[in-house]
Design an enzyme around this catalytic site. Structure first.
Site, PDB file in Angstrom:
ATOM      1  N   GLY A 608       0.822  -1.204   0.000  1.00  0.00           N
ATOM      2  CA  GLY A 608       0.000   0.000   0.000  1.00  0.00           C
ATOM      3  C   GLY A 608       0.844   1.237   0.000  1.00  0.00           C
ATOM      4  O   GLY A 608       2.067   1.184  -0.009  1.00  0.00           O
ATOM      5  N   GLY A 610       0.849   4.767   2.118  1.00  0.00           N
ATOM      6  CA  GLY A 610       0.279   5.600   3.163  1.00  0.00           C
ATOM      7  C   GLY A 610       0.468   7.067   2.834  1.00  0.00           C
ATOM      8  O   GLY A 610       0.968   7.415   1.768  1.00  0.00           O
ATOM      9  N   GLY A 613       4.386   7.583   2.512  1.00  0.00           N
ATOM     10  CA  GLY A 613       5.276   6.793   1.681  1.00  0.00           C
ATOM     11  C   GLY A 613       4.747   5.385   1.528  1.00  0.00           C
ATOM     12  O   GLY A 613       3.672   5.049   2.031  1.00  0.00           O
ATOM     13  N   VAL A 615       4.223   1.251   1.780  1.00  0.00           N
ATOM     14  CA  VAL A 615       4.150   0.315   2.894  1.00  0.00           C
ATOM     15  C   VAL A 615       4.464  -1.082   2.357  1.00  0.00           C
ATOM     16  O   VAL A 615       3.949  -1.473   1.308  1.00  0.00           O
ATOM     17  CB  VAL A 615       2.743   0.322   3.521  1.00  0.00           C
ATOM     18  CG1 VAL A 615       2.710  -0.555   4.756  1.00  0.00           C
ATOM     19  CG2 VAL A 615       2.313   1.731   3.864  1.00  0.00           C
ATOM     20  N   LYS A 629       6.414   0.825   7.096  1.00  0.00           N
ATOM     21  CA  LYS A 629       6.072   2.095   6.459  1.00  0.00           C
ATOM     22  C   LYS A 629       7.362   2.867   6.249  1.00  0.00           C
ATOM     23  O   LYS A 629       8.023   3.251   7.201  1.00  0.00           O
ATOM     24  CB  LYS A 629       5.137   2.854   7.390  1.00  0.00           C
ATOM     25  CG  LYS A 629       4.487   4.013   6.773  1.00  0.00           C
ATOM     26  CD  LYS A 629       3.307   4.482   7.607  1.00  0.00           C
ATOM     27  CE  LYS A 629       2.107   3.576   7.456  1.00  0.00           C
ATOM     28  NZ  LYS A 629       0.966   4.008   8.240  1.00  0.00           N
ATOM     29  N   ASP A 726      -6.238  12.764   9.596  1.00  0.00           N
ATOM     30  CA  ASP A 726      -6.448  12.136   8.294  1.00  0.00           C
ATOM     31  C   ASP A 726      -7.319  10.888   8.454  1.00  0.00           C
ATOM     32  O   ASP A 726      -6.961   9.812   8.006  1.00  0.00           O
ATOM     33  CB  ASP A 726      -5.095  11.814   7.655  1.00  0.00           C
ATOM     34  CG  ASP A 726      -5.201  11.653   6.142  1.00  0.00           C
ATOM     35  OD1 ASP A 726      -6.271  11.968   5.595  1.00  0.00           O
ATOM     36  OD2 ASP A 726      -4.234  11.197   5.518  1.00  0.00           O
TER      37      ASP A 726
END
Ligand SMILES: *[C@@H]1O[C@H](CO)[C@@H](O)[C@H](O)[C@H]1NC(C)=O
Ligand SMILES: *[C@@H]1O[C@H](CO)[C@@H](O)[C@H](O)[C@H]1NC(C)=O
Ligand SMILES: *[C@@H]1O[C@H](CO)[C@@H](O)[C@H](O)[C@H]1NC(C)=O
Ligand SMILES: *[C@@H]1O[C@H](CO)[C@@H](O)[C@H](O)[C@H]1NC(C)=O
Ligand SMILES: *[C@@H]1O[C@H](CO)[C@@H](O)[C@H](O)[C@H]1NC(C)=O
Ligand SMILES: *[C@@H]1O[C@H](CO)[C@@H](O)[C@H](O)[C@H]1NC(C)=O
Ligand SMILES: *[C@@H]1O[C@H](CO)[C@@H](O)[C@H](O)[C@H]1NC(C)=O
Length: 921
Positions: A608, A610, A613, A615, A629, A726
């Site tokens: 993924g 984030g 940056g 992951v 991460k 967020d």
């Protein structure tokens, strides 16, 4: 021949051009020659010789655009700024325009992003998103001096460049505002409604060469949300525009009318919310019969004038005449919705010909003029032509140091060994904030100027020059002077006695005619002074030795205590000391980079991206699965800051927060290691990309409850309390048991530190961003509540938070859901995949709380605790354990009416058995 004929026609038809052109300044940046644009008759001059730096670059694929876009000027990526200086008339108003067309020559795939300044005022951030589109930045100013500087600098990606720079003087009182001493006007939007084509209208149709974007050019003006029944009208009759702002006749000859009684538009306002100056341009250009009227009100944005009735012909005192009502200072949001609706007694719908919206930009103080004049004199001597613009803002000239005062002052000049010839500039005497002056190793001649005003001066280097005359007595009276070097000059006369008696570094050898003076009194004075100093020093030494010994003795008792105390603090030290094999006790520990590389098989499985940056998935030697991460752009992170944040994060433990397992901090790499969450993000499940199986309503409620508890802990259980900033479905992760855990918390603080100097834009994700936070940058827990409200709406509807396709003109789930729920139509927002199996009562409960969460004002939103209660109630209803409620929802009118349902006087329809019986009364 044909061309000649055209040319003659052109000059015959537009005789005014010739005189106007001379006042315009049109610079083709990167252009190689001067020329006249055949389309406009404007003279463009090349910037060769106007600017020392940068290189002219051919623009590939400029798409057959006009000549001024065939080349651009690129500048180096360095700490300097690159400035164009334009001549102005003091106190005259101007339109300054810079345009940017990058073209298709992207070598490394990154598009430029940099800053544009007008004098010391930040004008805009230039972000190239579409390299084939001309970016235009316009500022309306009243010149404060004989020239202005337009500077480019501070690239964050790519290198700064510019295509054109245009200066257009304005006449009379155009754009005059009562704020003009302190504010420039940055033009955000200028639209010609009912335009005949997609082309913008500008010179010669507009003698001031403003650019009037066509309302058909959606890419340029972002106009959306056009009300049904909007018709375009045009006329060829002359429209009288001789009022204050002189919009071009051609703009006024077209317009739009709301034939169904309403005109509405929505547009993006870049860099808003802000205070704005907004003008509307109206002219009656339809021939109304005597029994017809056109009267309307401004419905949106709501202001004190919303109830005023506009009757264009009456307000303008006649048809085909301009009426230009304005808001001289109005607060506008980043998304401006405006609408006009006809009054009941009007036979025609509203009409609009043009608008112009500008943002007030506070003029920043330039470096104090007394400093600047001296610096300019020095710059000329040192032939430092590459330092341009303001000496301090936004970046300092290479050889000066500035204070952080407003206006900035110069504290240091370093011009050692620059081959300077000449006398030290007279203007130096006014630089009263100077602390250091380095002029050694040049060929300066003449005398040392009077420096009695430089009371802060500490260091003065004038050695190895050709200075003559005597050392001014005023130097002796500078109380802060610590270092004075004048050796190897041709100085003569007597050294001012105070310089010899003071405790300063003072070099004066190599000056053949310089004397120490003859007075014996001085020597005696110096002798006495030395003795006093020595005695004092000796006494001090004695005293401190005794003190030190005492201190040591007392300290030796304290040491054991101290060390215990230190190690029980969760400091960074402690964390490092705890490094080694992973432990499940919840303390984040240091993991060396080879271990992470091994666990992630060299970062081979990206799972993924984030907010900070990529992951990666990994598995530690002990079998523990992790998500790593990697902080992108870690170079700018301050190590100490990072460590404090890690310390903070590792102290936060909650069942519903993704646990931080460890961290890694090497020279260029910073990583956070989290527990791996097997079931991905909530986003994936709602979007149904993760697996085919749908989340039923009860599962969604449980996930929401978990996430809410995680957030509540951040808000109330932590000290200092943490605002997530967020909250979104992709930051809610699901573990192997489908329990939800919130991720990415706390990091926002970290990022903020980095981002502040890059941009002041509120952090967060489009669609989830709290408008109130966006407006005033005051962050509170209520901003998370807003975002969580959006998450709840997503859970109910299974839809995306923003989508122009799904929500039509509104494009946001918030507006869409709010209007439906307020109408009592909650069924329309329910995800069709779950609608057959839910109890409407529980949906209502959540819809109600979700709508409260997305209230415009933070104080009207509920607290996280209230949301948890609502979720728990809904879960009870759904499971049927809430007897009263379930009874209510299946039999007759509900006895547990929610606030909203009772307000709307609506009962929840019972659709739990598949049959839908709407029951709104
Ligand atoms: C272009 O015009 C400017 C201003 O009139 C002049 O200074 C410059 O020398 C001209 N450049 C060329 C290449 O002719
Ligand atoms: C101008 O208006 C007339 C009707 O008055 C219409 O027929 C014509 O198409 C319009 N022109 C354009 C370019 O919209
Ligand atoms: C601006 O004003 C000057 C004189 O004040 C006049 O000669 C000129 O035509 C005006 N320009 C425009 C575009 O109105
Ligand atoms: C206005 O008068 C004309 C006749 O002169 C008529 O045809 C029209 O319907 C009237 N319109 C309205 C709105 O009364
Ligand atoms: C409005 O226009 C009429 C003529 O069309 C004129 O007599 C009258 O003075 C004008 N009124 C104002 C306030 O300008
Ligand atoms: C506009 O109004 C606000 C609030 O009344 C005030 O703070 C501000 O200074 C005004 N002017 C500008 C240019 O922002
Ligand atoms: C210092 O030197 C300049 C020329 O370099 C000369 O004109 C001037 O008279 C000299 N002054 C003294 C005081 O010697």
């Amino acid at each position: 021949m044909a061309f000649l004929a055209q040319l003659i026609m052109f000059f015959c038809l537009t005789p005014a051009i010739i005189c106007q052109v001379t006042e315009f300044m049109s610079i083709d940046c990167g252009g190689t020659r001067n020329y006249t644009d055949p389309n406009t008759g404007l003279t463009w001059i090349s910037d060769n010789g106007m600017i020392g730096l940068g290189k002219s670059v051919e623009v590939d694929d400029s798409g057959g655009t006009v000549q001024q876009y065939q080349r651009r000027r690129d500048f180096l990526i360095d700490l300097k700024k690159n400035c164009y200086s334009l001549q102005t008339q003091e106190r005259r108003r101007y339109l300054v325009r810079a345009t940017f067309l990058y073209g298709n020559s992207i070598s490394d795939g990154t598009l430029p992003k940099f800053q544009l300044y007008l004098d010391a005022t930040k004008w805009a951030t230039v972000t190239v998103q579409d390299p084939l589109r001309v970016l235009t930045k316009e500022m309306i100013i009243r010149a404060t001096s004989q020239s202005i500087d337009v500077c480019l600098c501070c690239a964050t990606t790519g290198s700064p460049f510019i295509s054109t720079l245009e200066l257009r003087p304005l006449n009379l009182s155009m754009y005059a505002t009562e704020y003009e001493d302190d504010f420039y006007l940055r033009v955000t939007s200028r639209v010609n409604f009912g335009a005949l084509s997609k082309d913008a209208i500008r010179y010669p149709d507009d003698p001031y060469d403003r650019i009037w974007e066509s309302d058909l050019d959606k890419r340029q003006n972002f106009l959306v949300g056009v009300a049904p029944g909007t018709d375009r009208i045009n006329t060829t009759k002359y429209v009288n525009t001789n009022m204050k702002e002189f919009p071009p006749v051609k703009v006024m000859q077209t317009g739009v009318v709301g034939t169904r009684g309403k005109l509405s538009y929505r547009l993006n306002l870049e860099d808003f919310p802000a205070y704005a100056r907004a003008y509307a341009f109206f002219a009656e250009i339809e021939d109304l019969k005597s029994n017809e009227t056109r009267k309307f009100r401004i419905e949106e944005p709501r202001t004190e004038y919303s109830d005023a009735v506009v009757n264009i012909a009456e307000n303008a005192n006649g048809s085909y005449t301009l009426y230009e009502p304005s808001y001289i200072n109005v607060t506008l949001d980043f998304l401006l919705s405006f609408s006009f609706v006809k009054t009941e007694d009007s036979t025609r719908g509203p009409l609009l010909n043009g608008i112009e919206i500008s943002k007030y930009v506070q003029i920043a103080a330039k470096t104090a003029s007394e400093d600047v004049s001296a610096l300019i004199a020095f710059r000329a001597m040192a032939s430092e032509g590459t330092d341009e613009g303001d000496p301090c803002i936004p970046t300092q000239w290479t050889w000066v140091t500035c204070s952080s005062d407003v206006p900035p002052r110069i504290t240091k000049i370093s011009l050692s060994g620059r081959n300077m010839k000449g006398e030290i500039p007279e203007e130096l005497k006014n630089m009263d904030q100077l602390i250091e002056l380095w002029l050694d190793g040049n060929s300066l001649y003449g005398t040392i100027p009077d420096m009695s005003k430089q009371v802060n001066l500490k260091i003065l280097h004038l050695e190895n020059n050709e200075l003559n005359g005597s050392i001014p007595a005023s130097l002796g009276s500078l109380l802060n002077l610590q270092e004075l070097c004048v050796q190897n000059n041709s100085l003569s006369g007597e050294i001012p006695p105070p310089l010899l008696s003071k405790k300063i570094i003072f070099h004066y050898e190599g000056n053949d005619h310089l004397g120490r003076g003859k007075s014996k009194g001085h020597y005696r004075l110096i002798l006495w002074a030395s003795i006093t100093v020595l005695t004092t020093l000796f006494l001090l030494f004695l005293g401190s030795t005794i003190l030190l010994r005492r201190f040591r003795r007392s300290k030796s008792f304290k040491i054991p205590n101290d060390s215990i105390h230190t190690s029980s603090k969760p400091s960074t030290h402690y964390l490092i000391a705890r490094g080694g094999p992973l432990m499940d006790d919840g303390v984040a520990c240091y993991i060396p980079i080879p271990e992470i590389e091994e666990a992630t098989k060299n970062f081979s499985k990206k799972i993924g991206k984030g907010s900070f940056g990529p992951v990666y998935y990994g598995k530690m030697i002990d079998g523990k699965e992790i998500a790593v991460k990697v902080m992108a752009d870690s170079s700018t992170h301050n190590t100490k800051q990072f460590m404090t944040e890690v310390a903070l994060l590792s102290r936060i433990h909650h069942r519903n927060l993704v646990p931080l397992v460890g961290y890694c901090e090497e020279e260029y790499q910073r990583m956070l290691v989290y527990e791996y969450m097997h079931n991905g993000t909530l986003r994936d499940h709602i979007n149904d990309t993760f697996n085919q199986k749908n989340l039923d309503w009860l599962a969604r409620l449980r996930i929401a409850e978990d996430a809410a508890k995680g957030l509540e802990y951040l808000h109330t259980g932590c000290n200092p309390s943490i605002i997530h900033r967020d909250v979104k479905t992709s930051n809610i992760l699901l573990d192997i048991n489908m329990r939800a855990k919130v991720s990415d918390f706390g990091l926002s603080r970290l990022a903020e530190e980095d981002l502040t100097h890059v941009s002041s834009v509120a952090r967060g994700t489009v669609g989830y961003l709290d408008p109130e936070y966006y407006a005033n940058q005051q962050l509170t827990e209520k901003s998370d509540i807003y975002s969580f409200g959006v998450v709840l709406l997503e859970l109910i509807s299974g839809r995306k938070p923003v989508s122009p396709e799904e929500y039509g003109a509104d494009w946001s789930i918030v507006h869409w859901a709010r209007s439906l729920v307020r109408k009592g139509d909650v069924i329309s927002i329910v995800d069709p995949r779950i609608i057959a199996s839910v109890k409407m009562e529980s949906i209502w409960r959540i819809a109600e709380v979700a709508i409260q969460c997305v209230e415009q004002h933070g104080h009207s939103r509920p607290r996280m605790q209230d949301i948890i209660l609502a979720l728990q109630e809904a879960i009870k209803i759904e499971k049927g354990t809430d007897k009263i409620a379930s009874a209510g929802s299946s039999r007759g009118p509900s006895s547990r009416k929610t606030l909203l349902t009772s307000f709307l006087d609506i009962e929840s329809p019972d659709i739990s058995h598949g049959s839908l019986t709407p029951s709104a009364r």
